[in-house]
Design a protein around this motif. Structure first.
Motif, mmCIF file in Angstrom:
data_model
loop_
_atom_site.group_PDB
_atom_site.id
_atom_site.type_symbol
_atom_site.label_atom_id
_atom_site.label_comp_id
_atom_site.label_asym_id
_atom_site.label_seq_id
_atom_site.Cartn_x
_atom_site.Cartn_y
_atom_site.Cartn_z
ATOM 1 N N MET A 61 0.821 -1.384 -0.095
ATOM 2 C CA MET A 61 0.089 0.035 0.219
ATOM 3 C C MET A 61 0.768 1.279 -0.184
ATOM 4 O O MET A 61 0.374 2.286 -0.321
ATOM 5 C CB MET A 61 -0.934 -0.173 1.241
ATOM 6 N N MET A 62 2.130 1.252 0.346
ATOM 7 C CA MET A 62 3.064 2.387 0.666
ATOM 8 C C MET A 62 3.299 2.779 -0.709
ATOM 9 O O MET A 62 3.714 2.290 -1.646
ATOM 10 C CB MET A 62 4.457 2.057 1.298
ATOM 11 N N ARG A 63 2.940 4.267 -0.905
ATOM 12 C CA ARG A 63 3.310 4.895 -2.352
ATOM 13 C C ARG A 63 4.897 5.119 -2.067
ATOM 14 O O ARG A 63 5.203 4.928 -3.245
ATOM 15 C CB ARG A 63 2.707 6.293 -2.344
ATOM 16 N N SER A 64 5.585 5.439 -1.249
ATOM 17 C CA SER A 64 6.944 5.414 -1.191
ATOM 18 C C SER A 64 7.396 4.552 0.005
ATOM 19 O O SER A 64 7.229 5.025 1.059
ATOM 20 C CB SER A 64 7.379 6.886 -0.838
ATOM 21 N N PRO A 65 8.276 3.642 -0.155
ATOM 22 C CA PRO A 65 8.743 2.647 1.010
ATOM 23 C C PRO A 65 10.048 3.204 1.596
ATOM 24 O O PRO A 65 10.392 2.581 2.372
ATOM 25 C CB PRO A 65 9.240 1.399 0.219
ATOM 26 N N LEU A 66 10.303 4.468 1.293
ATOM 27 C CA LEU A 66 11.246 5.337 1.882
ATOM 28 C C LEU A 66 10.835 5.261 3.441
ATOM 29 O O LEU A 66 12.045 5.325 4.401
ATOM 30 C CB LEU A 66 11.628 6.517 1.243
ATOM 31 N N MET A 67 9.850 5.284 3.994
ATOM 32 C CA MET A 67 9.409 5.237 5.394
ATOM 33 C C MET A 67 10.129 4.105 6.270
ATOM 34 O O MET A 67 10.338 3.993 7.025
ATOM 35 C CB MET A 67 8.071 5.511 5.487
ATOM 36 N N GLN A 68 9.684 2.772 5.517
ATOM 37 C CA GLN A 68 10.197 1.669 6.052
ATOM 38 C C GLN A 68 11.777 1.469 5.939
ATOM 39 O O GLN A 68 12.290 1.042 6.904
ATOM 40 C CB GLN A 68 9.656 0.593 5.014
ATOM 41 N N ILE A 69 12.223 2.275 5.097
ATOM 42 C CA ILE A 69 13.726 2.243 4.954
ATOM 43 C C ILE A 69 14.367 3.124 6.188
ATOM 44 O O ILE A 69 15.383 2.750 6.722
ATOM 45 C CB ILE A 69 14.309 2.564 3.518
ATOM 46 N N GLU A 70 13.420 4.087 6.272
ATOM 47 C CA GLU A 70 14.053 4.745 7.357
ATOM 48 C C GLU A 70 14.172 4.407 8.835
ATOM 49 O O GLU A 70 15.052 4.249 9.701
ATOM 50 C CB GLU A 70 13.232 6.312 7.767
#
Length: 794
Positions: free
Chosen positions: A427-436
């Motif tokens: 669902m994430m538009r950008s997985p950068l949040m998970q990478i953070e």
């Protein structure tokens, strides 16, 4: 002075000349404004506006669409908190109690029991108890436009956006440069009417404090007064004496700080604490896949290319550093997957310390603290998410960036190579949040965690941070709180739990530990019959070790045991298997031998589903079948439920009364000893934890405790109230060993009968049920069955 003034005039003339040439070349119109103004700020503002519109024209963008997604200026690397005084918040003089449990349903049960107690009555004292329940926005939100969003992250972002719009709406229009900017940028003016209703918020906060309410009561009252329950409950914390909240809010430090919880001089009660170590490990462990890293890399590259001319030096510096990190994270996964080593070819995992991983990925010279501070203050992940969401919605209209739309469409497709991805990842538009989150784990103490590089042969490669030392994150509670109480129905064995929560480096905390254990509400001698059974009806020994449990002779003997028992056991019988795979193996064998038909003629067979969405239906059908079996005309004596230890039915579900008159535990559910994560955990405990009284190392004790906690949790499903009664059959000769039976709960261990022959066990069970009086009111209650936790078992 004269020379400086002359140079300033020359610069002004040069800027005006460049502005006129740009206007003439690109046909940009600025209305009736005069460009010959002597106001430097106005000219600079117009110059900046001209540059932005030129860029938009060159990139083929709509006016004002993308400016809100551009990064704000980032000028300083300093931590803003370091410039603030270290003065602690003023205390309100209240010794606050925090009651913490794993799920919202368990907190609701606690509130209901509290209402029944003397503390739930306003006449109990001059100062009645003030209680508040905390929950997520998803549970509390009453704004339909926000609530309809699918993911929790989207709900949080939309809520914060509405708040920001409200604050900006309240600001005055003071400078002309702001007016120019507002004409250029179209920002949504939508706000939340529930958050902005100050009178309603005050009324709702007062009602929360004045009366004991659960989550449903607060939401209902919030709709009545048209005020936000989420922020009203947060405001009510400072006026409350008791706060009920889930694990995540209390145990996860960033969430605790964001919620504004102050643990100083407080009392913390943690319920269902047998899951505490696993809960902390899961909260601080995280995983990123190769697909997520590649997607973030592609998105950030396109984002940097689009906004390249608008990025200041600091922004550009950090964006390039993040791109560098993403490339190296992807590279280390790809290289490990292409390795010719036997471990890589077999699809196993490589396990490293944090320092070893940083050297392997060539990231040992990166200051992750500064990177994370930049991500937090610039909100780059949210900007990236919003930008690509907008690009996706306009993909058909956009020609310059058709590759972006194609990429987003491809990312939606289900890839069997990445079966480890969760629905939230998709669902994430950008997985950068998970990478953070993963980068945050790289700042942890080096020996407290491990990095696992998964290299399965299918291509589902990922990086996973596994926490080894929960004591590091639990010490804040021990140091700040006045008292910490961990409680649960199946806390034994507790020695390893205490060691992992306190650690060996804190002897002062160990001196503060007091253990208390009490008996069960039932009369164990009359209402409980636990039997450790060593053999079956034909004399075959029950030894369900991993090497022997696939023996067809052993499986057939287990079938004969159940076939004999269903003739004398009324109501429901729940049989727990070590895994889904083994349950499936046994079921297919019984089908081939015709045993399933014989069992089904006496008790209808139900199987625990692998899909969580099907659990409701199975439980309801199981309950209805048992209810129908009580009718005089019924040919069935009840139902047989085949369940899994550690599965969806081994915790949080009450098999009370006729739903669970007997529980059969098949073997000892030891975890997979070949798991690299478990091996590393045991090695870590061997090095850092003390030996037990029998001289065994910490890793071995932990391995055995994992098994026995799962057993205790499963067999505890049967006895659920003071009038309940049940039989517990532990089908394995190893339960007869004192090293195993000593780890059963004391209220079970005191009544345990160790039986070598099936005939003696059969007679004891028959006598037990003959002495019981079947009362109509003990039939099952469907409502109590379906109220199982919404979160997965940890």
């Amino acid at each position: 002075m004269k020379e400086r003034k002359t140079r300033s005039e020359k610069e002004m003339k040069m800027m005006q000349k460049n502005l006129k040439e740009s206007k003439k070349q690109h046909g940009i119109k600025y209305g009736k404004r005069k460009l010959e103004s002597n106001n430097d700020d106005e000219v600079l503002a117009l110059m900046k506006q001209a540059r932005m519109e030129l860029e938009k024209k060159d990139l083929g963008c709509e006016e004002g669409v993308d400016e809100m997604y551009a990064l704000d200026e980032y000028e300083s690397d300093e931590d803003p908190e370091s410039n603030k005084s270290n003065k602690e918040e003023e205390q309100d003089g209240v010794t606050r109690i925090y009651f913490c449990s794993r799920t919202h349903s368990q907190l609701t049960q606690f509130i209901h029991e509290l209402k029944k107690s003397p503390y739930g009555k306003t006449c109990f004292s001059d100062f009645p108890l003030s209680v508040v329940s905390l929950a997520s926005r998803k549970s509390f939100c009453i704004n339909e436009d926000v609530k309809k969003l699918f993911s929790i992250q989207q709900i949080n972002d939309k809520c914060l956006e509405l708040q920001k719009n409200l604050k900006e709406k309240q600001k005055k229009k003071d400078e002309e440069i702001d007016v120019v900017r507002k004409k250029r940028v179209r920002v949504s003016n939508a706000t939340c009417c529930y958050y902005s209703n100050s009178k309603g918020m005050d009324d709702l906060t007062s009602k929360i404090v004045e009366q004991i309410s659960d989550i449903e009561d607060i939401v209902k009252e919030g709709r009545t007064v048209r005020a936000c329950p989420y922020y009203a409950t947060r405001r009510a914390v400072s006026f409350s004496q008791l706060v009920a909240l889930p694990y995540q809010t209390l145990l996860h430090k960033p969430t605790r700080i964001a919620t504004g919880i102050n643990l100083k001089n407080s009392i913390v009660i943690i319920d269902e604490a047998h899951n505490l170590v696993e809960a902390i490990n899961n909260m601080y462990s995280c995983q990123v896949s190769l697909r997520e890293v590649e997607k973030s890399l592609s998105q950030l590259q396109q984002y940097a290319q689009k906004f390249n001319k608008r990025l200041k030096a600091k922004n550009l510096f950090y964006v390039k550093q993040i791109l560098f990190i993403l490339r190296h994270l992807a590279m280390v996964m790809v290289k490990q997957g292409q390795s010719t080593s036997p471990a890589a070819q077999s699809g196993s995992s490589l396990l490293l310390t944090i320092n070893q991983f940083l050297f392997k990925a060539s990231l040992d010279n990166i200051n992750f603290h500064k990177i994370l501070r930049y991500c937090q203050r610039s909100k780059i992940s949210k900007k990236l998410s919003g930008f690509f969401e907008k690009m996706e919605s306009n993909s058909k209209k956009t020609t310059s960036y058709s590759s972006v739309a194609t990429f987003l469409e491809e990312s939606k497709k289900t890839d069997s190579k990445h079966s480890f991805e969760t629905s939230n990842d998709v669902m994430m538009r950008s997985p950068l949040m998970q990478i953070e989150s993963f980068l945050m784990s790289l700042t942890s103490p080096g020996e407290d965690g491990r990095i696992v590089i998964s290299t399965d042969g299918v291509g589902g490669r990922c990086l996973k941070y596994v926490l080894m030392n929960p004591a590091f994150h639990f010490k804040d509670l021990l140091e700040e709180c006045r008292s910490v109480i961990v409680a649960g129905g199946t806390m034994q064995p507790s020695s390893c739990l205490i060691d992992q929560l306190i650690g060996q480096a804190e002897p002062l905390h160990r001196d503060r530990v007091f253990e208390f254990s009490c008996g069960h509400v039932i009369d164990g001698a009359k209402q409980l019959l636990p039997i450790a059974l060593s053999s079956g009806p034909s004399g075959e020994s029950f030894e369900f070790t991993f090497e022997k449990r696939t023996s067809l002779v052993l499986v057939d003997e287990l079938g004969r045991l159940i076939l004999n028992m269903i003739n004398i056991i009324p109501g429901g019988l729940v049989c727990f298997f070590p895994s889904y795979k083994y349950e499936d193996f046994v079921y297919k064998r019984w089908q081939n031998t015709g045993l399933i038909e014989k069992l089904d003629a006496k008790k209808k067979i139900f199987r625990e589903p692998k899909n969580s969405g099907d659990v409701d239906k199975v439980l309801i059908d199981y309950s209805k079948c048992i209810r129908r079996a009580t009718a005089p005309t019924s040919k069935l004596t009840g139902a047989l439920l085949l369940s899994i230890v550690g599965g969806k039915m081994s915790e949080g579900i009450n098999f009370s009364d006729d739903l669970g008159r007997c529980v059969i535990m098949v073997g000892l559910p030891y975890p997979n000893l070949h798991s690299p994560e478990l091996k590393e955990k045991m090695r870590y405990l061997d090095q850092n934890m003390r030996r037990d009284t029998d001289g065994r190392k910490g890793g071995q004790v932990h391995y055995e405790n994992l098994c026995m906690k799962a057993v205790n949790q499963s067999i505890g499903r049967a006895i659920r109230h003071k009038d309940d009664y049940a039989v517990l059959l532990l089908a394995d000769l190893r339960y007869g060993k004192s090293s195993v039976s000593s780890k059963l709960p004391s209220w079970i261990g005191r009544q345990l009968r160790k039986v070598d022959r099936f005939g003696a066990a059969f007679g004891a069970v028959k006598k037990f049920f003959n002495q019981r009086i079947r009362r109509p009111e003990t039939t099952c209650d469907v409502r109590s069955v379906v109220e199982f936790p919404s979160l997965p078992v940890m």
